[in-house]
Design an enzyme around this catalytic site. Structure first.
Site, PDB file in Angstrom:
ATOM      1  N   GLY A  21       0.829  -1.210   0.000  1.00  0.00           N
ATOM      2  CA  GLY A  21       0.000   0.000   0.000  1.00  0.00           C
ATOM      3  C   GLY A  21       0.855   1.247   0.000  1.00  0.00           C
ATOM      4  N   ARG A  24       0.503   5.725  -1.779  1.00  0.00           N
ATOM      5  CA  ARG A  24      -0.047   6.999  -1.273  1.00  0.00           C
ATOM      6  C   ARG A  24      -0.309   6.877   0.221  1.00  0.00           C
ATOM      7  NH1 ARG A  24      -5.846   5.703  -2.324  1.00  0.00           N
ATOM      8  NH2 ARG A  24      -5.776   3.795  -3.543  1.00  0.00           N
ATOM      9  N   THR A  46      -1.298  -1.805  -6.053  1.00  0.00           N
ATOM     10  CA  THR A  46      -2.052  -2.740  -6.896  1.00  0.00           C
ATOM     11  C   THR A  46      -1.395  -2.882  -8.270  1.00  0.00           C
ATOM     12  OG1 THR A  46      -3.504  -0.938  -7.607  1.00  0.00           O
ATOM     13  CG2 THR A  46      -4.290  -2.322  -5.795  1.00  0.00           C
ATOM     14  N   TYR A 162     -14.773  -4.159   7.907  1.00  0.00           N
ATOM     15  CA  TYR A 162     -13.460  -3.544   8.172  1.00  0.00           C
ATOM     16  C   TYR A 162     -13.007  -3.837   9.614  1.00  0.00           C
ATOM     17  CZ  TYR A 162      -9.967   0.279   8.269  1.00  0.00           C
ATOM     18  OH  TYR A 162      -8.817   1.019   8.375  1.00  0.00           O
TER      19      TYR A 162
HETATM   20  P1  NAP Z   1      -5.244   4.829   1.085  1.00  0.00           P
HETATM   21  O1  NAP Z   1      -4.753   6.225   0.994  1.00  0.00           O
HETATM   22  O2  NAP Z   1      -6.621   4.507   0.602  1.00  0.00           O
HETATM   23  O3  NAP Z   1      -4.179   3.871   0.348  1.00  0.00           O
HETATM   24  C1  NAP Z   1      -4.417   2.490   0.283  1.00  0.00           C
HETATM   25  C2  NAP Z   1      -3.182   1.794  -0.241  1.00  0.00           C
HETATM   26  O4  NAP Z   1      -3.450   0.366  -0.274  1.00  0.00           O
HETATM   27  C3  NAP Z   1      -2.832   2.194  -1.664  1.00  0.00           C
HETATM   28  O5  NAP Z   1      -1.431   2.168  -1.805  1.00  0.00           O
HETATM   29  C4  NAP Z   1      -3.458   1.094  -2.511  1.00  0.00           C
HETATM   30  O6  NAP Z   1      -2.793   0.892  -3.748  1.00  0.00           O
HETATM   31  C5  NAP Z   1      -3.226  -0.101  -1.601  1.00  0.00           C
HETATM   32  N1  NAP Z   1      -4.143  -1.213  -1.879  1.00  0.00           N
HETATM   33  C6  NAP Z   1      -5.481  -1.226  -1.737  1.00  0.00           C
HETATM   34  N2  NAP Z   1      -5.974  -2.419  -2.113  1.00  0.00           N
HETATM   35  C7  NAP Z   1      -4.928  -3.180  -2.501  1.00  0.00           C
HETATM   36  C8  NAP Z   1      -4.789  -4.489  -3.003  1.00  0.00           C
HETATM   37  N3  NAP Z   1      -5.846  -5.298  -3.176  1.00  0.00           N
HETATM   38  N4  NAP Z   1      -3.553  -4.942  -3.301  1.00  0.00           N
HETATM   39  C9  NAP Z   1      -2.476  -4.137  -3.162  1.00  0.00           C
HETATM   40  N5  NAP Z   1      -2.528  -2.893  -2.684  1.00  0.00           N
HETATM   41  C10 NAP Z   1      -3.756  -2.408  -2.357  1.00  0.00           C
HETATM   42  O7  NAP Z   1      -5.204   4.282   2.583  1.00  0.00           O
HETATM   43  P2  NAP Z   1      -4.514   4.870   3.915  1.00  0.00           P
HETATM   44  O8  NAP Z   1      -5.478   5.758   4.586  1.00  0.00           O
HETATM   45  O9  NAP Z   1      -3.131   5.321   3.620  1.00  0.00           O
HETATM   46  O10 NAP Z   1      -4.482   3.537   4.800  1.00  0.00           O
HETATM   47  C11 NAP Z   1      -3.348   2.663   4.871  1.00  0.00           C
HETATM   48  C12 NAP Z   1      -3.627   1.599   5.924  1.00  0.00           C
HETATM   49  O11 NAP Z   1      -3.901   2.229   7.170  1.00  0.00           O
HETATM   50  C13 NAP Z   1      -4.845   0.731   5.605  1.00  0.00           C
HETATM   51  O12 NAP Z   1      -4.605  -0.601   6.019  1.00  0.00           O
HETATM   52  C14 NAP Z   1      -5.940   1.337   6.464  1.00  0.00           C
HETATM   53  O13 NAP Z   1      -6.940   0.412   6.793  1.00  0.00           O
HETATM   54  C15 NAP Z   1      -5.136   1.770   7.681  1.00  0.00           C
HETATM   55  N6  NAP Z   1      -5.773   2.819   8.469  1.00  0.00           N
HETATM   56  C16 NAP Z   1      -6.051   4.036   7.898  1.00  0.00           C
HETATM   57  C17 NAP Z   1      -6.655   5.018   8.698  1.00  0.00           C
HETATM   58  C18 NAP Z   1      -6.993   6.392   8.164  1.00  0.00           C
HETATM   59  O14 NAP Z   1      -7.635   7.163   8.898  1.00  0.00           O
HETATM   60  N7  NAP Z   1      -6.588   6.737   6.954  1.00  0.00           N
HETATM   61  C19 NAP Z   1      -6.990   4.738  10.020  1.00  0.00           C
HETATM   62  C20 NAP Z   1      -6.701   3.487  10.545  1.00  0.00           C
HETATM   63  C21 NAP Z   1      -6.083   2.542   9.756  1.00  0.00           C
HETATM   64  P3  NAP Z   1      -3.306   1.634  -5.109  1.00  0.00           P
HETATM   65  O15 NAP Z   1      -2.859   3.062  -5.023  1.00  0.00           O
HETATM   66  O16 NAP Z   1      -2.632   0.870  -6.204  1.00  0.00           O
HETATM   67  O17 NAP Z   1      -4.812   1.505  -5.126  1.00  0.00           O
END
Ligand code: NAP
Length: 254
Positions: A21, A24, A46, A162
Site C-alpha cells: 500500500g 499513497r 495494486t 473492516y
Molecule cells: P489509502 O490512501 O486509501 O491507500 C491504500 C493503499 O493500499 C494504496 O497504496 C493502494 O494501492 C493499496 N491497496 C489497496 N488495495 C490493494 C490491493 N488489493 N492490493 C495491493 N494494494 C492495495 O489508505 P490509507 O489511509 O493510507 O491507509 C493505509 C492503511 O492504514 C490501511 O490498512 C488502512 O486500513 C489503515 N488505516 C487508515 C486510517 C486512516 O484514517 N486513513 C486509520 C486506521 C487505519 P493503489 O494506489 O494501487 O490503489
C-alpha cells in the site's frame, strides 16, 4: 511529530523492507521514512505504475528502491513477489503490511461480496505476505509491522467488515509473534485513528466533523505520525517489543 528532515541516523542501512500500500497515504510516508533510515524499500501497490512515484522518492535517500504491483489478496502472486524481492534485492529484513480498503455499509445492507473483499485484502492480504516472508525473516531476526486500526479495537457502525478484518490482524499479530519469538522475529501492530489520507477524504463532511470532535488532541493524524511509530518498531528501539498493538490515534479510542 518528528520532522523527517532531521532523520539523519540510518540504523536500517543495508536492510531490505517491503511496504504494501505504498503508493499513497500512510504507506507512502512509511516507505519514505524507512528509506531515510537507510532501508532499500520494495514499494508495493495494486499496479507497479502506482508505486513508482514512491519508489522514486525513496531512491533519493537510499539505493535500490523498487516498485511492484500485486493484488495482496492473491496468495500465489504474493509468494512470487516476495521471492523476487528476496532474490533481487538481497534478502528481507522488514515487512510492513499496510495495504487496506474500506467498503462501508450498515450490516443489513452490506453485501457478502463487500464483506469478503475487505477480509480478503486487509486480513488475508497481510497473512499472504507474512507466510511468504517468514523463512527470510527468520534468517535475520527480522521484523513485521501490521497496520490495523482503532476500529478493530472499538468498532464502528457501518464497518462490520473492516472492523472484523482489523481485529483479525491484531489476533494474527499476537499469534505470529508467539510463533516467531523463538527465532528472534518481533511482530507488532499499529492501530491508527483518524488519519488524513484518501481513505478518510471519502467520508462526508458530517462524518469527518463528528470524528474530529471525538479526537482529544483535536486534530487529524498525519501519515507521518503513523510512519514514526513504524520507524520506532522497525529500528533498534523495537528490539524487545513483540505481540503488541501500538495505538496512534490522538486519544480517539480513550
Ligand atoms: P489509502 O490512501 O486509501 O491507500 C491504500 C493503499 O493500499 C494504496 O497504496 C493502494 O494501492 C493499496 N491497496 C489497496 N488495495 C490493494 C490491493 N488489493 N492490493 C495491493 N494494494 C492495495 O489508505 P490509507 O489511509 O493510507 O491507509 C493505509 C492503511 O492504514 C490501511 O490498512 C488502512 O486500513 C489503515 N488505516 C487508515 C486510517 C486512516 O484514517 N486513513 C486509520 C486506521 C487505519 P493503489 O494506489 O494501487 O490503489
Amino acid at each position: 511529530m518528528t520532522d523527517p528532515e532531521t532523520l539523519d541516523e540510518r540504523p536500517l542501512d543495508g536492510q531490505v523492507a517491503i511496504v504494501t500500500g505504498a503508493s499513497r497515504g500512510i504507506g507512502h510516508a512509511i516507505a519514505l521514512r524507512l528509506a531515510r533510515r537507510g532501508a532499500r524499500v520494495a514499494c508495493v501497490a495494486t499496479r507497479v505504475a502506482n508505486a513508482e512515484g514512491t519508489a522514486g522518492a525513496c531512491a533519493e535517500h537510499t539505493d535500490g528502491a523498487r516498485a511492484f504491483g500485486v493484488d495482496v489478496s492473491d496468495t500465489g502472486a504474493v509468494a512470487d513477489l516476495v521471492g523476487t524481492v528476496v532474490k533481487e534485492m538481497g534478502g528481507l529484513n522488514l515487512l510492513v503490511n499496510n495495504a487496506g480498503i474500506t467498503r462501508d455499509q450498515l450490516l443489513l445492507r452490506m453485501s457478502e461480496e463487500d464483506f469478503d473483499r475487505v477480509i480478503g485484502v486487509n486480513l488475508k492480504g497481510s497473512w499472504n505476505f507474512i507466510k511468504a516472508s517468514t523463512k527470510s525473516l527468520m534468517k535475520c531476526r527480522g521484523r513485521i509491522v501490521n497496520i490495523t486500526s482503532v476500529v478493530g479495537l472499538i468498532g464502528s457502525p457501518g464497518q462490520s467488515n473492516y472492523a472484523a478484518s482489523k481485529a483479525g490482524v491484531i489476533g494474527m499479530t499476537r499469534s505470529v509473534a508467539k510463533e516467531l519469538a523463538g527465532r528472534g522475529v518481533c511482530v507488532n501492530a499499529i492501530a491508527p485513528g483518524f488519519i488524513d489520507t484518501d481513505m478518510t477524504a471519502a467520508l462526508d463532511e458530517k462524518a469527518r466533523g463528528d470524528l474530529l470532535g471525538s479526537v482529544p488532541l483535536k486534530r487529524m493524524g498525519t501519515p507521518d505520525d503513523v510512519a514514526a511509530a513504524v520507524d520506532f518498531l522497525a529500528g533498534p528501539s523495537g528490539g524487545y517489543i513483540t505481540g503488541q498493538t501500538m495505538v496512534v490515534d490522538g486519544g480517539l479510542s480513550l
